[in-house]
Design an enzyme around this catalytic site. Sequence first.
Site, PDB file in Angstrom:
ATOM      1  N   CYS A   1       0.952  -1.387  -0.092  1.00 42.05           N
ATOM      2  CA  CYS A   1      -0.144  -0.062   0.399  1.00 42.05           C
ATOM      3  C   CYS A   1       1.075   1.453  -0.153  1.00 42.05           C
ATOM      4  O   CYS A   1       1.523   1.199   0.429  1.00 42.05           O
ATOM      5  CB  CYS A   1      -1.006   0.049   1.256  1.00 42.05           C
TER       6      CYS A   1
ATOM      7  N   LYS B   1       5.418  -4.627  -3.706  1.00 37.71           N
ATOM      8  CA  LYS B   1       7.068  -4.242  -3.344  1.00 37.71           C
ATOM      9  C   LYS B   1       7.476  -4.496  -2.196  1.00 37.71           C
ATOM     10  O   LYS B   1       8.677  -5.099  -1.573  1.00 37.71           O
ATOM     11  CB  LYS B   1       7.300  -3.213  -4.041  1.00 37.71           C
TER      12      LYS B   1
HETATM   13  O1  M6R Z   1      12.428  -5.460   0.751  1.00 38.20           O
HETATM   14  P1  M6R Z   1      13.149  -7.273   1.213  1.00 38.20           P
HETATM   15  O2  M6R Z   1      14.087  -6.954   0.402  1.00 38.20           O
HETATM   16  O3  M6R Z   1      13.331  -7.071   2.690  1.00 38.20           O
HETATM   17  O4  M6R Z   1      12.129  -7.836   0.327  1.00 38.20           O
HETATM   18  C1  M6R Z   1      11.933  -9.001   0.858  1.00 38.20           C
HETATM   19  C2  M6R Z   1      11.422  -9.402  -1.197  1.00 38.20           C
HETATM   20  O5  M6R Z   1       9.626  -9.399  -0.171  1.00 38.20           O
HETATM   21  C3  M6R Z   1      11.462  -9.928  -1.834  1.00 38.20           C
HETATM   22  O6  M6R Z   1      12.832  -9.566  -2.315  1.00 38.20           O
HETATM   23  C4  M6R Z   1      10.323 -10.450  -2.947  1.00 38.20           C
HETATM   24  O7  M6R Z   1      10.914 -11.358  -2.661  1.00 38.20           O
HETATM   25  C5  M6R Z   1      11.132 -10.056  -4.504  1.00 38.20           C
HETATM   26  N1  M6R Z   1       9.673  -9.113  -4.754  1.00 38.20           N
HETATM   27  C6  M6R Z   1      11.306 -10.960  -5.812  1.00 38.20           C
HETATM   28  O8  M6R Z   1      11.891 -10.735  -6.563  1.00 38.20           O
END
Ligand code: M6R
Length: 610
Positions: free
Chosen positions: A2, A605
């Site tokens: 969000c 994201k």
């Molecule tokens: O912001 P973060 O690195 O903590 O996010 C972790 C995951 O949510 C993120 O890497 C997710 O797996 C990606 N969208 C994959 O491409």
Amino acid sequence: MCGITGIVGKHRDDIGRVLIECSSKLAYRGYDSVGLAAVRNGKVELRKEVGTIEEVNRLLRLSEMKGDRGISQLRWATYGAPTRVNAQPHFGCEEVLYGAHNGNIHNYVEYRQELVDTGHVVRSENDGELCVHAVDKYFEQTGDMFQAVQLSTKDLQGAYAYAVGRADTREVYAVKMGSSLVAGVGNSDTIVSSDLPSILPLTNRVLYIQEGEMLRLTPDSVDVFRIEDGKKLERNLEISTVDPHAAERGGYPHFMLKEINEQPKVVKDVVGSLQGSETSRWLEMIEDASTLYLVACGTSYHAGIVGTYYFNRYAGIPLTPSIGGQFIPMYGNTLSQDSLCILVSQSGETKDILNVLKHTESTKHGKSLGILNVIGSTLMFNADAYIPMVCGYEVSVPATKTYYSQSVIFAYLAVMLGERNGTLDSSEAKRLVNLLANDLPRLTQDTIDRTGIQAKRLARTLDDVKDLYCLGYGFTDGVAREGALKIKEIVYNHCEGLYSSEFKHGPLSIVTDGYPVIFVTTTEDSWMVINHLSEVRVRGGRTIIVGEYEDKLRSYVDSKGDYLMVPESDLFLNPILDVIPLQLLSYFMSIDRGINPDLPRNLSKTLTVD
Ligand code: M6R
């Protein structure tokens, strides 16, 4: 997950246009539904609908809404299905108070009931509506917005941020209680948002908000207060140096392709930043740790697995990788004061990671070293120390360049640690750093150039595939898992990433004629991978190889097109380069199926929820 944006303008009447311009920069945070509340002449107009910001804007002409202030929200659904009524912003009991949130209200069920029992008109099943009603409740009691906002946080349990306003005041209030919040002061507006990109179209003068703080936006100023006691806090505006166009596609059809193509620059930037940093603090934290954990989610976790192999091989240091949500139940009780958690998170806002951070803080067991991309994130402010990924904005939901930077950071740290503890002699350490600084940017570009066309052709031959495996061995363990995640995420295929020697322990039974299995290998491990390739081929499976060209592997693919060849490089760089063909393959598979890889369905994201 969000994205909220609130703006209070001095003289404008085109609040719809400016809110759409700013909040479209948050498209990666949620695209289940969109809404906009605009205030003009003491009246609030609210329009909202299911869809992406482009779709809803086209349908409801949000950008034509008139007024001098307002709030917009892009939703990633948790509480309440993605429907119009659950879309945000919401009204309070009457069409006077309006607001929207980001995050989760954990006492949703009980609190909603309490509000309904006391006569509140709660229209949706969305927890964001409760934030507005909580303010409404206390406004009824106090007649004062400041107090109402402050008191609302006592009722609302969870991790969230919200923005609210009233039809009859030229103010917007916002709170940060576990989800990200940034504010900005422009020449003719003030703005609050879940993330910096939506501030930058208006101003580069920003305020990073800390946990437990609230804001009051007027047309001229943003005041920051501590929620606990209402004390006004002195905060200086910071000048953001982030390029306001960073969140634009710059001629590429998708952010994902743009971000893959930025990887050569990312290498230069991150190695330059590491070389220019005082790394000894980070290295000492690692050296002093009695137990060392690597905690991350999704793509960041996969880079952490690559890091684990780097630490073992080049520094002789054991790193225990753990998925964010698993860490506390698995290791939480066994941390000591000298444990160190390396928390890797692009956003620095992932709830699973912040839970671990809170755990180390509250138990006083374990220090934290963040590796993060988003400057101003909760992880940045609260970790004991942090290493920046220096990638610039990563907008596409599938992470690419931040994974790349994370892998480079681990490789670099492993070499530094190895040199300090004698695992590597200094000439070897120097050679390896040289490879990162001088060879990797060129090899990264070369890999993108070479494997782009190959990946595009290969993707076409996989059009009918619904299910496949992606296997790695040794150094390519994390790489294969990452390739599989990308295919799941943006192709909507089932694709499991697995250690290749494990395949024969069960999954091999899935292989029938033509069943595709991708093998990711380094030159060091190919002698072993050949066994695993054979086990699939003799059962009729279609084997696809990602790695450097090796004569001995050629006969393990049916055609040249099933071999994605990365340029020759030192073994040290293999696990970094090998991910590129997989990123490109998933991208082209996604495009071939008519999917927008930047906004895969059901995802967001930044996952600020449990
Ligand atoms: O912001 P973060 O690195 O903590 O996010 C972790 C995951 O949510 C993120 O890497 C997710 O797996 C990606 N969208 C994959 O491409």
